[in-house]
Scaffold this motif. Structure first.
Motif, mmCIF file in Angstrom:
data_model
loop_
_atom_site.group_PDB
_atom_site.id
_atom_site.type_symbol
_atom_site.label_atom_id
_atom_site.label_comp_id
_atom_site.label_asym_id
_atom_site.label_seq_id
_atom_site.Cartn_x
_atom_site.Cartn_y
_atom_site.Cartn_z
ATOM 1 N N ASP A 1 25.344 40.838 34.188
ATOM 2 C CA ASP A 1 25.115 40.759 35.635
ATOM 3 C C ASP A 1 26.250 41.403 36.434
ATOM 4 O OD1 ASP A 1 27.195 38.879 35.997
ATOM 5 O OD2 ASP A 1 25.855 37.200 35.531
ATOM 6 N N THR A 2 26.168 41.258 37.755
ATOM 7 C CA THR A 2 27.084 42.004 38.635
ATOM 8 C C THR A 2 28.398 41.274 38.914
ATOM 9 O OG1 THR A 2 25.903 41.012 40.483
ATOM 10 C CG2 THR A 2 25.259 43.248 39.850
ATOM 11 N N ALA A 3 28.596 40.124 38.309
ATOM 12 C CA ALA A 3 29.789 39.337 38.662
ATOM 13 C C ALA A 3 30.970 39.589 37.737
ATOM 14 C CB ALA A 3 29.442 37.844 38.655
ATOM 15 N N PHE A 4 30.778 40.423 36.704
ATOM 16 C CA PHE A 4 31.859 40.572 35.726
ATOM 17 C C PHE A 4 33.139 41.103 36.364
ATOM 18 C CE2 PHE A 4 34.332 43.167 32.759
ATOM 19 C CZ PHE A 4 34.716 42.175 31.868
ATOM 20 N N ARG A 5 33.018 42.197 37.102
ATOM 21 C CA ARG A 5 34.232 42.803 37.674
ATOM 22 C C ARG A 5 34.966 41.858 38.626
ATOM 23 N NH1 ARG A 5 34.137 48.699 39.814
ATOM 24 N NH2 ARG A 5 32.211 48.029 40.735
ATOM 25 N N PRO A 6 34.253 41.218 39.601
ATOM 26 C CA PRO A 6 34.967 40.270 40.485
ATOM 27 C C PRO A 6 35.658 39.147 39.705
ATOM 28 C CG PRO A 6 32.801 40.730 41.362
ATOM 29 C CD PRO A 6 32.867 41.391 40.033
ATOM 30 N N LEU A 7 34.984 38.632 38.670
ATOM 31 C CA LEU A 7 35.562 37.511 37.918
ATOM 32 C C LEU A 7 36.756 37.959 37.089
ATOM 33 C CD1 LEU A 7 32.213 35.845 36.817
ATOM 34 C CD2 LEU A 7 33.934 34.757 38.234
ATOM 35 N N PHE A 8 36.602 39.095 36.414
ATOM 36 C CA PHE A 8 37.673 39.571 35.546
ATOM 37 C C PHE A 8 38.887 40.009 36.359
ATOM 38 C CE2 PHE A 8 39.762 42.735 32.778
ATOM 39 C CZ PHE A 8 40.017 41.906 31.701
ATOM 40 N N PHE A 9 38.620 40.690 37.454
ATOM 41 C CA PHE A 9 39.704 41.138 38.346
ATOM 42 C C PHE A 9 40.470 39.926 38.883
ATOM 43 C CE2 PHE A 9 41.016 42.117 42.754
ATOM 44 C CZ PHE A 9 41.879 43.172 42.508
ATOM 45 N N SER A 10 39.732 38.902 39.319
ATOM 46 C CA SER A 10 40.374 37.687 39.838
ATOM 47 C C SER A 10 41.219 37.040 38.757
ATOM 48 C CB SER A 10 39.331 36.674 40.319
ATOM 49 O OG SER A 10 38.431 37.283 41.193
ATOM 50 N N ALA A 11 40.666 36.960 37.538
ATOM 51 C CA ALA A 11 41.389 36.319 36.430
ATOM 52 C C ALA A 11 42.697 37.054 36.150
ATOM 53 C CB ALA A 11 40.512 36.302 35.185
ATOM 54 N N LEU A 12 42.620 38.371 36.147
ATOM 55 C CA LEU A 12 43.799 39.188 35.842
ATOM 56 C C LEU A 12 44.890 38.987 36.891
ATOM 57 C CD1 LEU A 12 44.028 41.057 33.431
ATOM 58 C CD2 LEU A 12 43.540 42.979 34.932
ATOM 59 N N LEU A 13 44.472 39.082 38.130
ATOM 60 C CA LEU A 13 45.419 38.994 39.251
ATOM 61 C C LEU A 13 46.070 37.605 39.314
ATOM 62 C CD1 LEU A 13 45.891 41.280 41.265
ATOM 63 C CD2 LEU A 13 44.515 40.042 42.895
ATOM 64 N N ILE A 14 45.231 36.578 39.207
ATOM 65 C CA ILE A 14 45.743 35.206 39.320
ATOM 66 C C ILE A 14 46.580 34.867 38.089
ATOM 67 C CG2 ILE A 14 45.059 32.778 39.519
ATOM 68 C CD1 ILE A 14 42.411 34.072 40.814
ATOM 69 N N GLY A 15 46.152 35.384 36.949
ATOM 70 C CA GLY A 15 46.902 35.156 35.716
ATOM 71 C C GLY A 15 48.312 35.707 35.816
ATOM 72 N N LEU A 16 48.423 36.905 36.392
ATOM 73 C CA LEU A 16 49.744 37.529 36.526
ATOM 74 C C LEU A 16 50.659 36.710 37.425
ATOM 75 C CD1 LEU A 16 48.765 41.313 36.825
ATOM 76 C CD2 LEU A 16 49.901 40.188 34.911
ATOM 77 N N VAL A 17 50.105 36.237 38.550
ATOM 78 C CA VAL A 17 50.905 35.425 39.480
ATOM 79 C C VAL A 17 51.266 34.083 38.825
ATOM 80 C CG1 VAL A 17 50.941 34.272 41.733
ATOM 81 C CG2 VAL A 17 49.882 36.505 41.515
ATOM 82 N N GLY A 18 50.323 33.513 38.084
ATOM 83 C CA GLY A 18 50.536 32.184 37.504
ATOM 84 C C GLY A 18 51.507 32.180 36.337
ATOM 85 N N VAL A 19 51.494 33.260 35.549
ATOM 86 C CA VAL A 19 52.305 33.263 34.325
ATOM 87 C C VAL A 19 53.785 33.580 34.616
ATOM 88 C CG1 VAL A 19 52.127 35.686 33.551
ATOM 89 C CG2 VAL A 19 52.035 33.836 31.883
ATOM 90 N N PHE A 20 54.033 34.285 35.705
ATOM 91 C CA PHE A 20 55.392 34.762 35.966
ATOM 92 C C PHE A 20 56.445 33.645 36.082
ATOM 93 C CE2 PHE A 20 58.656 36.481 38.905
ATOM 94 C CZ PHE A 20 59.219 37.358 38.000
ATOM 95 N N PRO A 21 56.190 32.573 36.849
ATOM 96 C CA PRO A 21 57.237 31.533 36.945
ATOM 97 C C PRO A 21 57.596 30.924 35.589
ATOM 98 C CG PRO A 21 55.587 31.223 38.642
ATOM 99 C CD PRO A 21 55.068 32.265 37.717
ATOM 100 N N LEU A 22 56.650 30.969 34.619
ATOM 101 C CA LEU A 22 56.941 30.404 33.290
ATOM 102 C C LEU A 22 58.035 31.199 32.585
ATOM 103 C CD1 LEU A 22 53.346 29.648 31.938
ATOM 104 C CD2 LEU A 22 54.887 28.142 33.158
ATOM 105 N N VAL A 23 58.123 32.504 32.924
ATOM 106 C CA VAL A 23 59.142 33.359 32.316
ATOM 107 C C VAL A 23 60.537 32.918 32.775
ATOM 108 C CG1 VAL A 23 59.992 35.751 32.221
ATOM 109 C CG2 VAL A 23 57.534 35.290 32.196
#
Lengths: 254, 483
Positions: free
Chosen positions: B33-55
């Motif tokens: 379906d058409t939601a893959f890009r919005p979902l994957f893009f959101s996951a990538l972007l939020i993942g990057l912001v979320g993982v950084f403080p752990l470093v």
């Protein structure tokens, strides 16, 4: 984690975010571009073809009137040129069927034009002027109106679709900027967090070490600095602490 | 308050969201379906912001009360922002306001929607929508405790603001244990309901998404007609059972199902909760039988489902209750205010507080007759402190004041009074549907933009027990601690 990895990871993530935003925006804009092309190809071509067909049948209608007025050569010439023009328009329209129900309309146009054509190519010329007018209104003009209606329907169908597609495109265009906006906001948030963490874990401890060393040198205050992170700054602090102890012991011996 | 600690733990919450975004993206890929890009893009972007403080930020065993509160509230707010991103990127009916409303409604397990055509949404996005319920229902913070290896003091502090304060005493003072209890109950109920729904003919996708919404007492359906679309009494019975269970204190459920303890039937609150539902169902059934053309079977089916759905703050519908007679409507609104037990995922004032309120009123009446008497307010053989009773009454009054203020603001925005009052009560109680055009089969699409912001703020206030959110804005708790 080592200092280099910590700093590089910040910049790497920032670059990655901007790259993702860039790729998404390029993809969206390229999709938008192909949608515009599609809009022109699919609908505008058919509208243009309909206009050509309309022009053709109107010319042929004029040709019939000229025949009725006795201008036979001129009339035939116009009818034949209209026929060629119609064939051109029909060719474009029939090779560009992209909308639901469009094929049915094209089939209708074909059928009705064939009927119309069979009359106008071999018109029955009646001697009596009044009967000629009646004949015109009873047969060729009726076919003319029928085919004109079908062509107008085809044009309206493409018009409507073009309007809907254009509206969707407008919506798509405003959406195309969304990934960019979201990425920029995320990058700003990330930069703020990055700046804070760099300040807290790198700059703050370096200032603490510097001040403590100065206190030690100036007023012989023992060097005590607590570093939270387990990286080179921590090692530096411990080295300075060892150095201060050695220096302090040497001074005491003197 | 130490900002780096806040970054670390809110980052972890974002990563939990990312896991569900990725699952939704996979579903989107499977259904093409058409939601893959919005979902994957959101996951990538939020993942990057979320993982950084752990470093950068090392694990810490000490989290102050203020930090705990900031982490909880900030996590809710950030999750709502994160939840809105896939909607916003996908498009359709989602502009910024609508995406925010839908996301807040999801995480607070309210279940109100701005969508006029839910079925137009791709499967991936529908799954994400239900996931926000599931994540919100358990409380993202409770999830976060999973990945904090040191579940000592820090765990408890985070947990206090998450569970309705009155339910705290029944959980042992051990966050690790509490977390385990909640997870067992929550996951167990979700799996059990999904299996039963599949057995009764629902497809796996619908079964899982509806189970997410039931156990979280949310109410998002994948169908425009909600549960009515399936027209299957067996499925409705399954959902009724799980709605009732989801409205009970999870600690009590755990003691019944895992430890075989029957303490649940001795709890005054649970007895009150079940009796009220039974009484309201009977009254609604008789009224529907009397004043409508419905036969007894349908009247019973609709009255039981709708009362339990609203009474547990779920918000599913198998009938359009906005066309019902007046008495059932009043009952529905009462339940939208009261909702179910504390310690469950339900919203509203909660039966625990209502029970205390009734008892306090009873005591007051006795004091009028015997002014010198010393009459304690008891709950399950335990006398309540006067301060507890006072805070309880204050909470109820404040709750009703907020409902009145928000409804008035909506009326000022030209929303009709029935929609305004019932919509606000439903939003504040995290119930979902109100009456009128925002009723069980309606939606909130026609509410003005500002009205949607008011309603989503009210949802957050209700979910965070009012004071949790208000304290977040007190400057004192933001005071930065020097290390």
């Amino acid at each position: 984690m080592r200092l280099r990895i910590k700093i590089l990871s910040g910049f790497f993530i920032l670059v990655l975010m901007l790259t993702i935003a860039g790729i998404w925006s390029i993809t969206e804009l390229s999709n938008l571009g192909s949608s515009v092309r599609q809009l022109l190809d699919e609908n505008y071509k058919s509208i243009n073809a309909s206009k050509i067909m309309l022009e053709a049948v109107e010319r042929q209608d004029s040709g019939i009137l000229l025949l009725l007025l006795g201008k036979t050569d001129e009339g035939r010439k116009i009818i034949l040129s209209g026929d060629s023009l119609f064939a051109l328009g029909f060719e474009i329209a029939s090779s560009n069927v992209t909308i639901e129900n469009e094929q049915a309309l094209i089939d209708n146009i074909k059928e009705k034009y064939e009927n119309y054509s069979s009359y106008i190519k071999n018109p029955i010329i009646i001697d009596d002027q009044a009967n000629r007018i009646n004949w015109y209104f009873d047969i060729p003009h009726k076919y003319f109106n029928d085919i004109k209606k079908e062509i107008n329907d085809l044009m309206s169908l493409n018009d409507r679709t073009m309007f809907n597609t254009a509206t969707a495109l407008q919506n798509k265009a405003s959406r195309a900027v969304m990934p960019g906006i979201v990425s920029i906001l995320a990058a700003i948030l990330f930069s703020l967090i990055f700046t804070y963490l760099v300040n807290y874990y790198f700059i703050g401890p370096i200032i603490k070490i510097t001040n403590s060393v100065r206190e030690f040198v100036d007023r012989n205050v023992p060097y005590i600095v607590k570093i939270e992170s387990h990286d080179e700054i921590n090692e530096l602090s411990r080295s300075v602490e060892t150095l201060c102890q050695i220096t302090g012991e040497a001074d005491n011996k003197k | 308050m130490r900002p780096h600690i806040i970054f670390r733990y809110t980052g972890l919450v974002l990563l939990i969201n990312v896991v569900f975004l990725l699952i939704s993206a996979v579903i989107s890929l499977v259904y093409n379906d058409t939601a893959f890009r919005p979902l994957f893009f959101s996951a990538l972007l939020i993942g990057l912001v979320g993982v950084f403080p752990l470093v950068y930020v090392p694990n810490t065993k000490e989290i102050s009360n203020n930090e705990g509160l900031i982490i909880v509230v900030l996590s809710w707010l950030l999750s709502c922002v994160v939840g809105a991103i896939p909607y916003l990127l996908w498009g359709g009916e989602f502009n910024f306001t609508n995406a925010w409303f839908e996301s807040v409604s999801g995480y607070t397990t309210t279940g109100s929607t701005i969508l006029t055509n839910i079925e137009a949404l791709p499967k991936g996005l529908l799954f994400w929508r239900s996931s926000t319920h599931w994540l919100g229902g358990l409380g993202i913070i409770v999830f976060m405790l999973l990945i904090i290896p040191t579940l000592g003091l820090s765990g408890i502090i985070l947990f206090k603001t998450q569970i309705a304060p009155i339910a705290k005493d029944t959980f042992r003072n051990n966050a690790k244990n509490t977390l385990r209890i909640l997870l067992y109950v929550y996951v167990g109920l979700t799996v059990a309901e999904s299996i039963l729904l599949v057995l009764f003919g629902m497809n796996v996708f619908d079964a899982v998404t509806h189970s997410f919404a039931t156990i979280a007492t949310g109410g998002f359906s994948t169908r425009n007609m909600s549960i009515a679309a399936f027209n299957n009494p067996a499925m409705e019975i399954v959902i009724i059972v799980f709605m009732i269970l989801s409205g009970i204190h999870f600690g009590l459920l755990f003691s019944v199902f895992i430890q075989g303890n029957t303490r649940i039937f001795k709890s005054t609150v649970v007895k009150y909760y079940l009796l009220m539902i039974l009484a309201a169902t009977v009254i609604t059934f008789l009224d529907l039988l009397n004043k409508t053309q419905l036969g007894w079977a349908d009247a019973l089916r609709y009255s039981a489902f709708q009362i339990i759905s609203i009474g547990t703050s779920t918000g599913f519908a198998n009938a359009d209750s906005s066309v019902w007679p007046a008495i059932p409507k009043v009952l529905l609104m009462f339940f939208a205010l009261q909702c179910a037990c504390a310690g469950s995922t339900s919203g509203g004032i909660k039966t625990d507080r209502i029970v205390v309120l009734w008892k306090a009123i009873g005591r007051q009446l006795k004091l009028v007759l015997h002014p010198r008497a010393v009459i304690p307010v008891r709950l399950d053989n335990k006398s309540l402190d006067e301060s507890e009773i006072g805070f309880n009454i204050l909470y109820v009054v404040f709750y009703l004041l907020i409902v009145s203020a928000a409804s008035t603001l909506l009326i000022a925005l030209n929303v009709n009074s029935v929609d305004a009052f019932s919509g606000t009560i439903a939003a504040m109680g995290n119930v979902g549907p109100g009456l009128g055009s925002v009723g069980s089969l309606g939606n909130f699409s026609h509410i003005p933009g500002l009205g949607k912001w008011i309603l989503s703020s009210v949802m957050l206030l209700g979910r965070l027990e009012i004071f949790g959110l208000l304290i977040f804005f007190v400057p004192y708790i933001w005071k930065i601690r020097k290390s």
